[in-house]
Design an enzyme around this catalytic site. Sequence first.
Site, short mmCIF file in Angstrom:
data_model
loop_
_atom_site.label_atom_id
_atom_site.label_comp_id
_atom_site.label_asym_id
_atom_site.label_seq_id
_atom_site.Cartn_x
_atom_site.Cartn_y
_atom_site.Cartn_z
N CYS A 113 0.82 -1.23 0.00
CA CYS A 113 0.00 0.00 0.00
C CYS A 113 0.85 1.27 0.00
CB CYS A 113 -0.95 -0.01 1.19
SG CYS A 113 -2.08 -1.40 1.15
N HIS A 256 -3.33 7.21 2.32
CA HIS A 256 -3.75 5.89 1.85
C HIS A 256 -5.11 5.58 2.45
CE1 HIS A 256 -3.96 1.71 1.03
NE2 HIS A 256 -3.69 1.33 2.26
N ASN A 286 -10.09 -0.31 0.24
CA ASN A 286 -8.64 -0.21 0.13
C ASN A 286 -8.18 -0.91 -1.15
OD1 ASN A 286 -5.88 -0.54 0.38
ND2 ASN A 286 -5.93 -1.15 2.53
N1 COA Z 1 -18.22 -8.14 10.45
C1 COA Z 1 -18.71 -8.34 11.68
N2 COA Z 1 -17.94 -8.57 12.75
C2 COA Z 1 -16.60 -8.62 12.54
C3 COA Z 1 -16.03 -8.43 11.29
C4 COA Z 1 -16.90 -8.18 10.21
N3 COA Z 1 -16.46 -7.97 8.95
N4 COA Z 1 -14.69 -8.51 11.40
C5 COA Z 1 -14.42 -8.75 12.70
N5 COA Z 1 -15.58 -8.81 13.38
C6 COA Z 1 -15.76 -9.04 14.80
C7 COA Z 1 -14.61 -9.77 15.43
O1 COA Z 1 -14.76 -11.17 15.26
C8 COA Z 1 -14.73 -9.34 16.86
O2 COA Z 1 -15.73 -10.10 17.49
P1 COA Z 1 -15.49 -10.71 18.95
O3 COA Z 1 -15.28 -9.49 19.83
O4 COA Z 1 -16.74 -11.45 19.20
O5 COA Z 1 -14.26 -11.55 18.84
C9 COA Z 1 -15.24 -7.92 16.78
O6 COA Z 1 -15.81 -7.79 15.46
C10 COA Z 1 -14.18 -6.86 16.95
O7 COA Z 1 -13.06 -7.21 16.17
P2 COA Z 1 -11.80 -6.29 16.10
O8 COA Z 1 -10.76 -6.97 15.26
O9 COA Z 1 -11.46 -5.85 17.48
O10 COA Z 1 -12.39 -5.05 15.31
P3 COA Z 1 -11.71 -3.67 15.07
O11 COA Z 1 -12.50 -2.60 15.67
O12 COA Z 1 -10.23 -3.73 15.37
O13 COA Z 1 -11.86 -3.52 13.51
C11 COA Z 1 -10.58 -3.74 11.49
C12 COA Z 1 -11.24 -4.46 12.63
C13 COA Z 1 -9.96 -4.78 10.56
C14 COA Z 1 -11.64 -2.95 10.72
C15 COA Z 1 -9.51 -2.76 12.05
O14 COA Z 1 -8.68 -3.44 12.96
C16 COA Z 1 -8.66 -2.17 10.99
O15 COA Z 1 -9.12 -1.43 10.15
N6 COA Z 1 -7.34 -2.46 11.00
C17 COA Z 1 -6.45 -1.95 9.98
C18 COA Z 1 -6.48 -2.87 8.79
C19 COA Z 1 -5.91 -2.25 7.57
O16 COA Z 1 -6.07 -1.09 7.33
N7 COA Z 1 -5.23 -3.07 6.74
C20 COA Z 1 -4.65 -2.65 5.53
C21 COA Z 1 -3.51 -1.74 5.80
S1 COA Z 1 -2.77 -1.22 4.35
#
Ligand code: COA
Length: 333
Positions: A113, A256, A286
């Site tokens: 990215c 980004h 993304n």
């Molecule tokens: N739909 C519904 N629930 C989901 C889900 C989805 N698509 N993805 C995860 N969950 C659930 C998880 O299982 C978790 O449930 P639990 O508490 O029962 O275990 C809960 O939602 C919270 O998960 P968590 O990982 O803590 O969520 P978050 O607030 O951290 O959000 C992302 C997850 C991926 C959106 C976030 O971490 C993020 O954006 N990270 C950066 C990723 C990124 O940008 N990558 C590319 C970089 S170039």
Amino acid sequence: MQGGIALVASGSATPSQKLTNDQLGLRVDTSDAWIRSRTGIGERRVSTPEESLAALSAKAGSAALDMAGWDPATIDLVLLATSTPDDLFGSATQVQARLGAKNAVAFDLTAACSGFLFALITAAQYLRSGAMHRALVIGADQMSRWVDWDDRRSCVLFGDGAGALALQSTNFENDGLLGFKMKSDGSRGNCLNLVDNGDSMSLVEGIRYRKGKFLPIQMNGQEVYKFAVREVPAILDELLTLSEITPDSLDWLLLHQANKRILDAVADRFSIPYEKVLSNLFKYGNTSAGTIPIMLDEAVREGKIRRNHLIASSGFGAGLSWGASLFRWHGPD
Ligand code: COA
């Protein structure tokens, strides 16, 4: 005297197939409300099996050349930032052929990215040194090919798209690239991967090899999130300080497009009003190396970004890799 770089024109292309959050909910246990509130994404584009990365990239490149009013034969360099080439040997030459950029050298650059930003900075060095005069920098990815569509923790984030930027050498007084910084940290690389994990095979008696085969994207979302909200403000701060530019003099923040919460956190850190934060995450998610140039192109074509506007940009992602640059938009003559 040469030595400067002008950002002359932009272009972009996205596949026409749209995949909404609700449609994704038919495949994995997720919801529109969850995806929107955690990421800001509403839909993303997915290439058909027939749409190649080279075709998408060439479409974006061609739009930039049209805006610039350049004959493709006058380009010296086609630099394609991608992590999802059609061909592991590189896809840039196919883009060059499609564009008819017959005098350009073409090669790929891989930095996930951060790829577009790293490619922009790389191309700028050839122009600054006087070795080249015109460059087309393209950031393009087809993440749909490599996402695990059954992993709701990652598949909701990604989409496909390409963006391009036409650069030209100019005199030093009109230099549009005010500064840049790039960083890498492979020791933290295991939180976002697309790795080769092929089977061990026998070649002849006593000699073994591994047959190439990639696993889908694996991501620790929370670690990547923490990395982004820590490192992006830090590198932008370093660059602004070094360049003696204050955040309030920026016209636009062009980050980004990974997650709306990351954009907001960076803007808050510098007290930059949200109206100055460019975002099209809702439409495309993304698109990896595609996000920054697609967003740039949309903002240019909508008349938001205008001549001499000052833009701070930052890319970040797998590697880990991250970078920032400060530039002024020139536009076509
Ligand atoms: N739909 C519904 N629930 C989901 C889900 C989805 N698509 N993805 C995860 N969950 C659930 C998880 O299982 C978790 O449930 P639990 O508490 O029962 O275990 C809960 O939602 C919270 O998960 P968590 O990982 O803590 O969520 P978050 O607030 O951290 O959000 C992302 C997850 C991926 C959106 C976030 O971490 C993020 O954006 N990270 C950066 C990723 C990124 O940008 N990558 C590319 C970089 S170039």
